[in-house]
Write a protein that holds these residues in place. Structure first.
Motif, PDB file in Angstrom:
ATOM      1  N   THR A   8      92.809  54.090  61.927  1.00 31.92           N
ATOM      2  CA  THR A   8      93.891  54.971  62.343  1.00 31.92           C
ATOM      3  C   THR A   8      94.190  55.907  61.187  1.00 31.92           C
ATOM      4  O   THR A   8      94.313  55.468  60.041  1.00 31.92           O
ATOM      5  N   ALA A   9      94.285  57.190  61.497  1.00 31.97           N
ATOM      6  CA  ALA A   9      94.728  58.175  60.514  1.00 31.97           C
ATOM      7  C   ALA A   9      96.155  58.553  60.873  1.00 31.97           C
ATOM      8  O   ALA A   9      96.442  58.856  62.035  1.00 31.97           O
ATOM      9  N   ILE A  10      97.037  58.491  59.902  1.00 35.17           N
ATOM     10  CA  ILE A  10      98.423  58.907  60.095  1.00 35.17           C
ATOM     11  C   ILE A  10      98.634  60.079  59.141  1.00 35.17           C
ATOM     12  O   ILE A  10      98.796  59.887  57.935  1.00 35.17           O
ATOM     13  N   LEU A  11      98.582  61.284  59.701  1.00 40.13           N
ATOM     14  CA  LEU A  11      98.600  62.498  58.903  1.00 40.13           C
ATOM     15  C   LEU A  11      99.862  63.297  59.191  1.00 40.13           C
ATOM     16  O   LEU A  11     100.338  63.333  60.333  1.00 40.13           O
TER      17      LEU A  11
ATOM     18  N   ALA B 208     101.176  62.655  62.701  1.00 36.58           N
ATOM     19  CA  ALA B 208     100.186  62.735  63.780  1.00 36.58           C
ATOM     20  C   ALA B 208      99.312  61.491  63.654  1.00 36.58           C
ATOM     21  O   ALA B 208      98.646  61.303  62.643  1.00 36.58           O
ATOM     22  N   ARG B 209      99.352  60.637  64.662  1.00 36.87           N
ATOM     23  CA  ARG B 209      98.602  59.380  64.646  1.00 36.87           C
ATOM     24  C   ARG B 209      97.304  59.581  65.428  1.00 36.87           C
ATOM     25  O   ARG B 209      97.337  59.990  66.587  1.00 36.87           O
ATOM     26  N   VAL B 210      96.164  59.286  64.767  1.00 37.55           N
ATOM     27  CA  VAL B 210      94.859  59.502  65.383  1.00 37.55           C
ATOM     28  C   VAL B 210      94.072  58.192  65.330  1.00 37.55           C
ATOM     29  O   VAL B 210      93.835  57.645  64.250  1.00 37.55           O
TER      30      VAL B 210
ATOM     31  N   ALA C  55      93.191  64.543  67.249  1.00 37.10           N
ATOM     32  CA  ALA C  55      94.649  64.628  67.180  1.00 37.10           C
ATOM     33  C   ALA C  55      95.158  65.470  68.349  1.00 37.10           C
ATOM     34  O   ALA C  55      94.399  66.221  68.963  1.00 37.10           O
ATOM     35  N   GLU C  56      96.436  65.360  68.622  1.00 37.65           N
ATOM     36  CA  GLU C  56      97.045  66.159  69.685  1.00 37.65           C
ATOM     37  C   GLU C  56      97.346  67.576  69.228  1.00 37.65           C
ATOM     38  O   GLU C  56      97.536  68.468  70.054  1.00 37.65           O
ATOM     39  N   VAL C  57      97.404  67.778  67.914  1.00 39.29           N
ATOM     40  CA  VAL C  57      97.700  69.100  67.343  1.00 39.29           C
ATOM     41  C   VAL C  57      96.672  69.430  66.267  1.00 39.29           C
ATOM     42  O   VAL C  57      96.011  68.544  65.726  1.00 39.29           O
TER      43      VAL C  57
ATOM     44  N   ALA D 226      93.190  71.939  57.075  1.00 40.19           N
ATOM     45  CA  ALA D 226      92.049  71.439  56.298  1.00 40.19           C
ATOM     46  C   ALA D 226      92.382  70.283  55.368  1.00 40.19           C
ATOM     47  O   ALA D 226      91.521  69.455  55.080  1.00 40.19           O
ATOM     48  N   THR D 227      93.633  70.203  54.886  1.00 35.07           N
ATOM     49  CA  THR D 227      93.966  69.172  53.895  1.00 35.07           C
ATOM     50  C   THR D 227      95.303  68.496  54.182  1.00 35.07           C
ATOM     51  O   THR D 227      96.216  68.536  53.354  1.00 35.07           O
ATOM     52  N   PRO D 228      95.436  67.868  55.332  1.00 35.79           N
ATOM     53  CA  PRO D 228      96.714  67.208  55.617  1.00 35.79           C
ATOM     54  C   PRO D 228      96.937  66.006  54.711  1.00 35.79           C
ATOM     55  O   PRO D 228      95.984  65.347  54.288  1.00 35.79           O
TER      56      PRO D 228
END
Length: 125
Positions: free
Chosen positions: A73-76, A83-85, A98-100, A104-106
Protein backbone atom coordinates in the motif's frame (compact mmCIF):
# COMPACT_ATOMS: atom_id res chain seq x y z
CA UNK A 1 49.73 1.42 20.28
CA UNK A 2 47.66 -1.38 21.86
CA UNK A 3 46.46 -4.13 19.55
CA UNK A 4 42.78 -3.29 20.26
CA UNK A 5 43.23 0.23 18.89
CA UNK A 6 44.98 -1.11 15.80
CA UNK A 7 42.20 -3.65 15.19
CA UNK A 8 39.50 -1.03 15.77
CA UNK A 9 41.18 1.38 13.33
CA UNK A 10 41.48 -1.40 10.74
CA UNK A 11 37.81 -2.37 11.12
CA UNK A 12 36.76 1.26 10.73
CA UNK A 13 38.92 1.65 7.63
CA UNK A 14 37.27 -1.41 6.08
CA UNK A 15 33.72 -0.34 7.02
CA UNK A 16 33.85 3.26 5.77
CA UNK A 17 33.89 2.43 2.04
CA UNK A 18 30.95 0.06 2.54
CA UNK A 19 28.97 2.71 4.44
CA UNK A 20 29.76 5.31 1.83
CA UNK A 21 28.64 3.01 -1.01
CA UNK A 22 25.45 2.10 0.82
CA UNK A 23 24.62 5.73 1.56
CA UNK A 24 25.23 6.76 -2.03
CA UNK A 25 22.78 4.13 -3.23
CA UNK A 26 20.01 6.19 -1.61
CA UNK A 27 21.09 9.52 -3.04
CA UNK A 28 19.63 10.58 -6.37
CA UNK A 29 17.61 8.15 -8.42
CA UNK A 30 17.12 4.40 -8.66
CA UNK A 31 17.38 2.08 -11.66
CA UNK A 32 13.96 3.21 -12.98
CA UNK A 33 14.42 6.92 -12.29
CA UNK A 34 12.53 6.86 -8.98
CA UNK A 35 13.42 7.65 -5.39
CA UNK A 36 14.89 4.96 -3.09
CA UNK A 37 14.05 4.23 0.56
CA UNK A 38 14.94 1.48 3.02
CA UNK A 39 12.09 -0.85 3.96
CA UNK A 40 13.22 -3.45 6.47
CA UNK A 41 15.65 -5.82 4.72
CA UNK A 42 14.77 -4.32 1.33
CA UNK A 43 15.31 -1.14 -0.64
CA UNK A 44 12.26 0.10 -2.51
CA UNK A 45 12.09 2.44 -5.47
CA UNK A 46 8.99 4.61 -5.93
CA UNK A 47 8.03 5.90 -9.37
CA UNK A 48 4.81 7.86 -9.92
CA UNK A 49 3.43 8.86 -13.32
CA UNK A 50 0.09 10.69 -13.38
CA UNK A 51 -2.10 8.28 -11.34
CA UNK A 52 0.17 5.22 -11.65
CA UNK A 53 2.34 4.06 -8.75
CA UNK A 54 5.18 1.61 -9.38
CA UNK A 55 7.35 0.16 -6.61
CA UNK A 56 10.40 -1.97 -7.38
CA UNK A 57 11.83 -4.06 -4.54
CA UNK A 58 15.58 -4.67 -4.21
CA UNK A 59 17.55 -6.90 -1.87
CA UNK A 60 20.50 -5.76 0.25
CA UNK A 61 22.81 -6.20 -2.77
CA UNK A 62 20.53 -3.93 -4.81
CA UNK A 63 19.32 -6.71 -7.10
CA UNK A 64 15.65 -6.61 -8.09
CA UNK A 65 13.44 -9.03 -6.14
CA UNK A 66 10.50 -10.74 -7.85
CA UNK A 67 7.26 -9.15 -6.61
CA UNK A 68 5.48 -12.52 -6.66
CA UNK A 69 3.87 -13.06 -3.26
CA UNK A 70 4.34 -9.42 -2.20
CA UNK A 71 1.55 -6.93 -1.62
CA UNK A 72 1.64 -3.33 -0.61
CA UNK A 73 0.00 0.00 0.00
CA UNK A 74 1.27 3.45 -0.88
CA UNK A 75 -0.06 6.28 1.26
CA UNK A 76 0.95 9.46 -0.54
CA UNK A 77 0.08 13.07 0.25
CA UNK A 78 -1.61 14.92 -2.62
CA UNK A 79 -2.93 18.43 -2.08
CA UNK A 80 -2.61 17.99 1.67
CA UNK A 81 -4.78 14.85 1.65
CA UNK A 82 -3.69 11.19 1.80
CA UNK A 83 -4.11 9.12 -1.37
CA UNK A 84 -4.18 5.40 -0.55
CA UNK A 85 -3.10 3.10 -3.39
CA UNK A 86 -3.26 -0.70 -3.20
CA UNK A 87 -0.19 -2.29 -4.83
CA UNK A 88 -0.19 -5.72 -6.49
CA UNK A 89 2.48 -7.64 -8.43
CA UNK A 90 2.71 -6.82 -12.13
CA UNK A 91 5.72 -7.81 -14.23
CA UNK A 92 8.86 -6.89 -12.24
CA UNK A 93 7.26 -4.56 -9.67
CA UNK A 94 4.27 -3.76 -7.52
CA UNK A 95 1.82 -1.38 -9.15
CA UNK A 96 -1.47 0.40 -8.53
CA UNK A 97 -3.65 3.30 -9.63
CA UNK A 98 -4.55 6.33 -7.52
CA UNK A 99 -7.86 8.14 -7.80
CA UNK A 100 -6.06 11.44 -8.45
CA UNK A 101 -2.89 12.54 -10.25
CA UNK A 102 0.06 12.22 -7.89
CA UNK A 103 2.79 14.35 -9.38
CA UNK A 104 6.37 13.18 -9.84
CA UNK A 105 7.59 13.29 -6.22
CA UNK A 106 4.78 12.90 -3.71
CA UNK A 107 5.64 12.54 -0.04
CA UNK A 108 4.42 9.54 1.89
CA UNK A 109 4.97 5.95 2.92
CA UNK A 110 5.03 2.67 1.04
CA UNK A 111 4.22 -0.42 3.10
CA UNK A 112 5.05 -3.86 1.73
CA UNK A 113 4.31 -7.35 3.00
CA UNK A 114 6.51 -10.19 1.78
CA UNK A 115 5.52 -13.75 0.93
CA UNK A 116 6.59 -14.75 4.47
CA UNK A 117 4.09 -12.27 5.99
CA UNK A 118 6.79 -9.90 7.25
CA UNK A 119 5.86 -6.24 6.81
CA UNK A 120 8.18 -3.29 6.19
CA UNK A 121 7.76 0.32 5.17
CA UNK A 122 9.80 3.01 3.48
CA UNK A 123 9.31 6.76 3.87
CA UNK A 124 9.56 9.20 1.00
CA UNK A 125 10.07 12.91 1.81
Amino acid sequence: MPIRKILAAGALALALPLCARHACAHDGTGHNGGRIADAGPYHIELVTKDRTVEVTIYDAKEKAVSPAGFKGTAILVVGGKPARVVLTPAAARLTGEAEVALGATPKGVVQITGPDGAAASGKFN
